[in-house]
Design a protein around this motif. Sequence first.
Motif, PDB file in Angstrom:
ATOM      1  N   ALA A 125      -3.187   0.319  -2.485  1.00 22.09           N
ATOM      2  CA  ALA A 125      -2.789   1.521  -1.751  1.00 22.09           C
ATOM      3  C   ALA A 125      -2.638   1.220  -0.266  1.00 22.09           C
ATOM      4  N   SER A 126      -1.619   1.860   0.340  1.00 21.46           N
ATOM      5  CA  SER A 126      -1.437   1.739   1.787  1.00 21.46           C
ATOM      6  C   SER A 126      -1.819   3.040   2.484  1.00 21.46           C
ATOM      7  N   ARG A 127      -2.171   4.046   1.701  1.00 17.78           N
ATOM      8  CA  ARG A 127      -2.613   5.322   2.260  1.00 17.78           C
ATOM      9  C   ARG A 127      -3.656   5.900   1.301  1.00 17.78           C
ATOM     10  N   CYS A 128      -4.726   6.424   1.844  1.00 12.92           N
ATOM     11  CA  CYS A 128      -5.789   7.019   1.032  1.00 12.92           C
ATOM     12  C   CYS A 128      -5.310   8.346   0.476  1.00 12.92           C
ATOM     13  N   GLY A 129      -5.502   8.550  -0.791  1.00 17.69           N
ATOM     14  CA  GLY A 129      -5.098   9.798  -1.431  1.00 17.69           C
ATOM     15  C   GLY A 129      -6.046  10.948  -1.152  1.00 17.69           C
ATOM     16  N   HIS A 130      -7.189  10.670  -0.571  1.00 20.87           N
ATOM     17  CA  HIS A 130      -8.183  11.712  -0.311  1.00 20.87           C
ATOM     18  C   HIS A 130      -8.114  12.206   1.138  1.00 20.87           C
ATOM     19  N   CYS A 131      -8.114  11.256   2.081  1.00 24.64           N
ATOM     20  CA  CYS A 131      -8.113  11.655   3.496  1.00 24.64           C
ATOM     21  C   CYS A 131      -6.780  11.382   4.173  1.00 24.64           C
ATOM     22  N   THR A 132      -5.836  10.805   3.482  1.00 29.46           N
ATOM     23  CA  THR A 132      -4.481  10.460   3.918  1.00 29.46           C
ATOM     24  C   THR A 132      -4.430   9.468   5.075  1.00 29.46           C
ATOM     25  N   SER A 133      -5.522   8.746   5.297  1.00 29.69           N
ATOM     26  CA  SER A 133      -5.517   7.710   6.335  1.00 29.69           C
ATOM     27  C   SER A 133      -4.709   6.517   5.859  1.00 29.69           C
ATOM     28  N   GLU A 134      -4.038   5.861   6.814  1.00 30.06           N
ATOM     29  CA  GLU A 134      -3.333   4.637   6.468  1.00 30.06           C
ATOM     30  C   GLU A 134      -4.357   3.516   6.355  1.00 30.06           C
ATOM     31  N   VAL A 135      -4.239   2.729   5.273  1.00 31.00           N
ATOM     32  CA  VAL A 135      -5.141   1.598   5.052  1.00 31.00           C
ATOM     33  C   VAL A 135      -4.291   0.372   4.747  1.00 31.00           C
ATOM     34  N   GLU A 136      -4.841  -0.774   5.010  1.00 30.49           N
ATOM     35  CA  GLU A 136      -4.139  -2.029   4.743  1.00 30.49           C
ATOM     36  C   GLU A 136      -4.353  -2.410   3.275  1.00 30.49           C
ATOM     37  N   PRO A 137      -3.290  -2.595   2.499  1.00 31.17           N
ATOM     38  CA  PRO A 137      -3.470  -3.026   1.095  1.00 31.17           C
ATOM     39  C   PRO A 137      -4.101  -4.408   1.040  1.00 31.17           C
ATOM     40  N   GLU A 138      -4.878  -4.665   0.009  1.00 33.11           N
ATOM     41  CA  GLU A 138      -5.478  -5.982  -0.163  1.00 33.11           C
ATOM     42  C   GLU A 138      -4.389  -6.965  -0.570  1.00 33.11           C
ATOM     43  N   SER A 139      -4.364  -8.105   0.108  1.00 31.99           N
ATOM     44  CA  SER A 139      -3.295  -9.077  -0.135  1.00 31.99           C
ATOM     45  C   SER A 139      -3.363  -9.663  -1.540  1.00 31.99           C
ATOM     46  N   GLU A 140      -4.573  -9.878  -2.065  1.00 30.91           N
ATOM     47  CA  GLU A 140      -4.712 -10.426  -3.421  1.00 30.91           C
ATOM     48  C   GLU A 140      -4.165  -9.449  -4.459  1.00 30.91           C
ATOM     49  N   ALA A 141      -4.458  -8.164  -4.274  1.00 23.58           N
ATOM     50  CA  ALA A 141      -3.947  -7.157  -5.205  1.00 23.58           C
ATOM     51  C   ALA A 141      -2.431  -7.064  -5.118  1.00 23.58           C
ATOM     52  N   LEU A 142      -1.886  -7.180  -3.925  1.00 20.56           N
ATOM     53  CA  LEU A 142      -0.422  -7.150  -3.767  1.00 20.56           C
ATOM     54  C   LEU A 142       0.232  -8.333  -4.463  1.00 20.56           C
ATOM     55  N   SER A 143      -0.375  -9.514  -4.351  1.00 25.38           N
ATOM     56  CA  SER A 143       0.219 -10.687  -4.995  1.00 25.38           C
ATOM     57  C   SER A 143       0.160 -10.576  -6.515  1.00 25.38           C
ATOM     58  N   LEU A 144      -0.925 -10.009  -7.054  1.00 24.81           N
ATOM     59  CA  LEU A 144      -1.015  -9.815  -8.501  1.00 24.81           C
ATOM     60  C   LEU A 144      -0.028  -8.773  -9.002  1.00 24.81           C
TER      61      LEU A 144
END
Length: 152
Positions: A125-144
Amino acid sequence: MLNGFKDFILRGNVISMAIGLAVGAAFTAVVTGFSTAFITPLIGLATGSVGDFSTAEFTVEGAIFPYGKFLAAAIAFLITAAVLYFCVVVPMTKVQNRFAKEEAVDIKAALRDCPRCFSEIPAIASRCGHCTSEVEPESEALSLSKLPVQQH
């Protein structure tokens, strides 16, 4: 009532199981015969018994304990288990692994906590679905997930 019994007996898995049991019994007889004819006498010669140790026994207060029969059965079991493992299980595992389809990665299965509100969110996720803050996606999860890298 008899039709139901006939349907049960003629199912493919029941017949396959019956054939497997018959082949297994025949295989066990062959391994037991091999063990009795060759392995048991060889062990008997190596241990100083005269040939076959399957007749070995000891007596305690008049009770006879034929431990040689147990040893012969244990050796036959070990040979059967080894042959089945190396001649059936290992080759079947290799065949299954060769033809196994690679499972798709569930990109939502990997979770992490949002650094702002501490709610669980997907690792990609690049944005929290609860507080709508922008977050950095985990690079390992993105590669998978094999998703394209997003530019900000």
